[in-house]
Design a protein around this motif. Structure first.
Motif, PDB file in Angstrom:
ATOM      1  N   HIS A 161      45.941  13.608  24.105  1.00 39.33           N
ATOM      2  CA  HIS A 161      45.202  12.372  24.353  1.00 39.33           C
ATOM      3  C   HIS A 161      45.739  11.702  25.608  1.00 39.33           C
ATOM      4  O   HIS A 161      46.943  11.513  25.762  1.00 39.33           O
ATOM      5  N   SER A 162      44.855  11.318  26.485  1.00 41.07           N
ATOM      6  CA  SER A 162      45.259  10.678  27.732  1.00 41.07           C
ATOM      7  C   SER A 162      45.735   9.249  27.484  1.00 41.07           C
ATOM      8  O   SER A 162      45.212   8.540  26.620  1.00 41.07           O
ATOM      9  N   ASP A 163      46.716   8.823  28.280  1.00 41.56           N
ATOM     10  CA  ASP A 163      47.150   7.428  28.182  1.00 41.56           C
ATOM     11  C   ASP A 163      46.185   6.485  28.891  1.00 41.56           C
ATOM     12  O   ASP A 163      46.405   5.268  28.918  1.00 41.56           O
ATOM     13  N   LYS A 164      45.102   7.024  29.453  1.00 40.47           N
ATOM     14  CA  LYS A 164      44.060   6.199  30.064  1.00 40.47           C
ATOM     15  C   LYS A 164      43.031   5.730  29.039  1.00 40.47           C
ATOM     16  O   LYS A 164      42.164   4.913  29.353  1.00 40.47           O
ATOM     17  N   LYS A 185      48.525  19.551  27.270  1.00 46.05           N
ATOM     18  CA  LYS A 185      47.527  19.106  28.242  1.00 46.05           C
ATOM     19  C   LYS A 185      46.198  19.826  28.051  1.00 46.05           C
ATOM     20  O   LYS A 185      45.129  19.212  28.102  1.00 46.05           O
ATOM     21  N   SER A 231      37.316   7.201  29.792  1.00 50.20           N
ATOM     22  CA  SER A 231      38.561   7.697  30.373  1.00 50.20           C
ATOM     23  C   SER A 231      38.299   8.753  31.446  1.00 50.20           C
ATOM     24  O   SER A 231      39.174   9.010  32.278  1.00 50.20           O
ATOM     25  N   GLN A 232      37.098   9.323  31.470  1.00 52.84           N
ATOM     26  CA  GLN A 232      36.758  10.252  32.546  1.00 52.84           C
ATOM     27  C   GLN A 232      35.904   9.589  33.621  1.00 52.84           C
ATOM     28  O   GLN A 232      36.278   9.572  34.790  1.00 52.84           O
ATOM     29  N   GLU A 235      38.194   6.654  34.792  1.00 49.70           N
ATOM     30  CA  GLU A 235      39.611   6.883  35.078  1.00 49.70           C
ATOM     31  C   GLU A 235      39.936   8.306  35.547  1.00 49.70           C
ATOM     32  O   GLU A 235      41.070   8.568  35.948  1.00 49.70           O
ATOM     33  N   ASN A 236      38.976   9.237  35.464  1.00 46.27           N
ATOM     34  CA  ASN A 236      39.199  10.641  35.866  1.00 46.27           C
ATOM     35  C   ASN A 236      40.386  11.278  35.144  1.00 46.27           C
ATOM     36  O   ASN A 236      41.108  12.105  35.710  1.00 46.27           O
ATOM     37  N   ALA A 237      40.569  10.925  33.881  1.00 47.58           N
ATOM     38  CA  ALA A 237      41.746  11.366  33.141  1.00 47.58           C
ATOM     39  C   ALA A 237      41.680  12.826  32.704  1.00 47.58           C
ATOM     40  O   ALA A 237      42.724  13.433  32.430  1.00 47.58           O
ATOM     41  N   TYR A 238      40.479  13.384  32.619  1.00 50.36           N
ATOM     42  CA  TYR A 238      40.337  14.762  32.132  1.00 50.36           C
ATOM     43  C   TYR A 238      39.717  15.671  33.186  1.00 50.36           C
ATOM     44  O   TYR A 238      39.042  16.642  32.854  1.00 50.36           O
ATOM     45  N   ASP A 239      39.991  15.364  34.433  1.00 47.34           N
ATOM     46  CA  ASP A 239      39.408  16.147  35.517  1.00 47.34           C
ATOM     47  C   ASP A 239      39.807  17.617  35.442  1.00 47.34           C
ATOM     48  O   ASP A 239      39.083  18.491  35.919  1.00 47.34           O
TER      49      ASP A 239
END
Length: 292
Positions: A161-164, A185, A231-232, A235-239
């Motif tokens: 899980h992203s911290d974003k 990741k 978040s994507q 925030e682009n957290a899962y690019d």
């Protein structure tokens, strides 16, 4: 795990499901909002946000990989109701907002506002229809589903899980965070595997996508499926999971997002004046009846 597994408070932690969207709007205010205001919106320790915090605590704890697989197995049978799309929108309209301030509009009026804002800007008719139907999957609440399994920021399951994601600390209670299959990741995925190979947390986005995936244009399907994936697209957290085609399609998701967040106003659209136009639009793209 079904609704019977939870208390009334766990099923409905929010005063209404719209409270989640109001919170998103505070987190991501319009671009011209004052900088100080933007910082104040990120004050998650405000006691007035306790219901939102509880909503995310439940969401982050229970949205596991196995939970998503079970919900897909259950709801993607589409064996609960068969309705015309306009009837499905009217069914959604029976979702009562318990907070009930005088300026609040019902679900149908909110969706017509979104669609009419898109229409006023001259976008293609499929884009307008997307605005109108994009929240139709919230009928999950009317099938007894907990609010946190219907609305909320969506995110991939099956990997770290992203911290974003808002309130990331609540993921510590999620069993997947301690499962070595899912807490790295990439987890069960590979670099650049593409979002079509990624399972998202369960809610109205994925549910509606599965209902209309054979009918709407691909940009519309991305808007529907990922409009809550903040978040994507913010925030682009899962690019690292996206492929080049996803990145191109996310331009459409970002184009849709302002209409989803910022087109609401207390002035109600006149449903009787708009119904014929939207019924014709529905008939152009969607089957006469949909299975829910």
């Amino acid at each position: 795990m079904n609704a019977a597994s939870f208390t009334k408070e766990e099923i409905n932690p929010l005063h209404s499901i719209e409270q989640w969207e109001d919170d998103v709007l505070e987190r991501y205010p319009e671009a011209d909002a004052p900088a100080k205001a933007k910082e104040e919106f990120r004050n998650y320790d405000n006691p007035g946000r306790d219901t939102v915090r509880e909503f995310y605590r439940l969401n982050h704890q229970y949205q596991t990989y196995d939970f998503v697989m079970e919900k897909r197995k259950d709801f993607l049978q589409f064996n609960r109701k068969k309705l015309k799309v306009w009837e499905a929108m009217e069914f959604l309209n029976t979702l009562v907002d318990d907070s009930d301030p005088d300026i609040e509009l019902d679900q149908l009026q909110h969706l017509l506002q979104t669609a009419e804002a898109i229409r006023a800007d001259g976008h293609p008719d499929w884009f307008i229809l997307t605005g109108f139907i994009h929240d139709m999957g919230k009928v999950l609440c009317l099938f007894g589903e907990p609010q946190w399994a219907v609305v909320g920021d969506t995110f991939p399951v099956g990997c770290a899980h992203s911290d974003k994601i808002v309130y990331p600390e609540f993921f510590s209670a999620n069993p997947d965070s301690k499962d070595e299959r899912y807490n790295t990741k990439y987890g069960v995925y590979e670099h650049g595997c593409g979002l079509d190979n990624v399972h998202m947390s369960w809610g109205h986005d994925e549910y509606l996508y599965q209902i209309v995936k054979d009918y709407m244009p691909e940009p519309s399907l991305y808007m529907i499926r990922y409009h809550s994936f903040y978040s994507q697209h913010r925030e682009n957290a899962y690019d690292h999971l996206l492929n080049d085609h996803d990145r191109k399609m996310f331009d459409w998701v970002r184009k849709f997002n302002p209409y989803d967040l910022y087109s609401k106003s207390p002035k109600p659209p006149v449903v009787s004046e708009l119904k014929s136009y939207y019924e014709d639009l529905i008939a152009k793209y969607l089957p006469e009846e949909v299975c829910l």
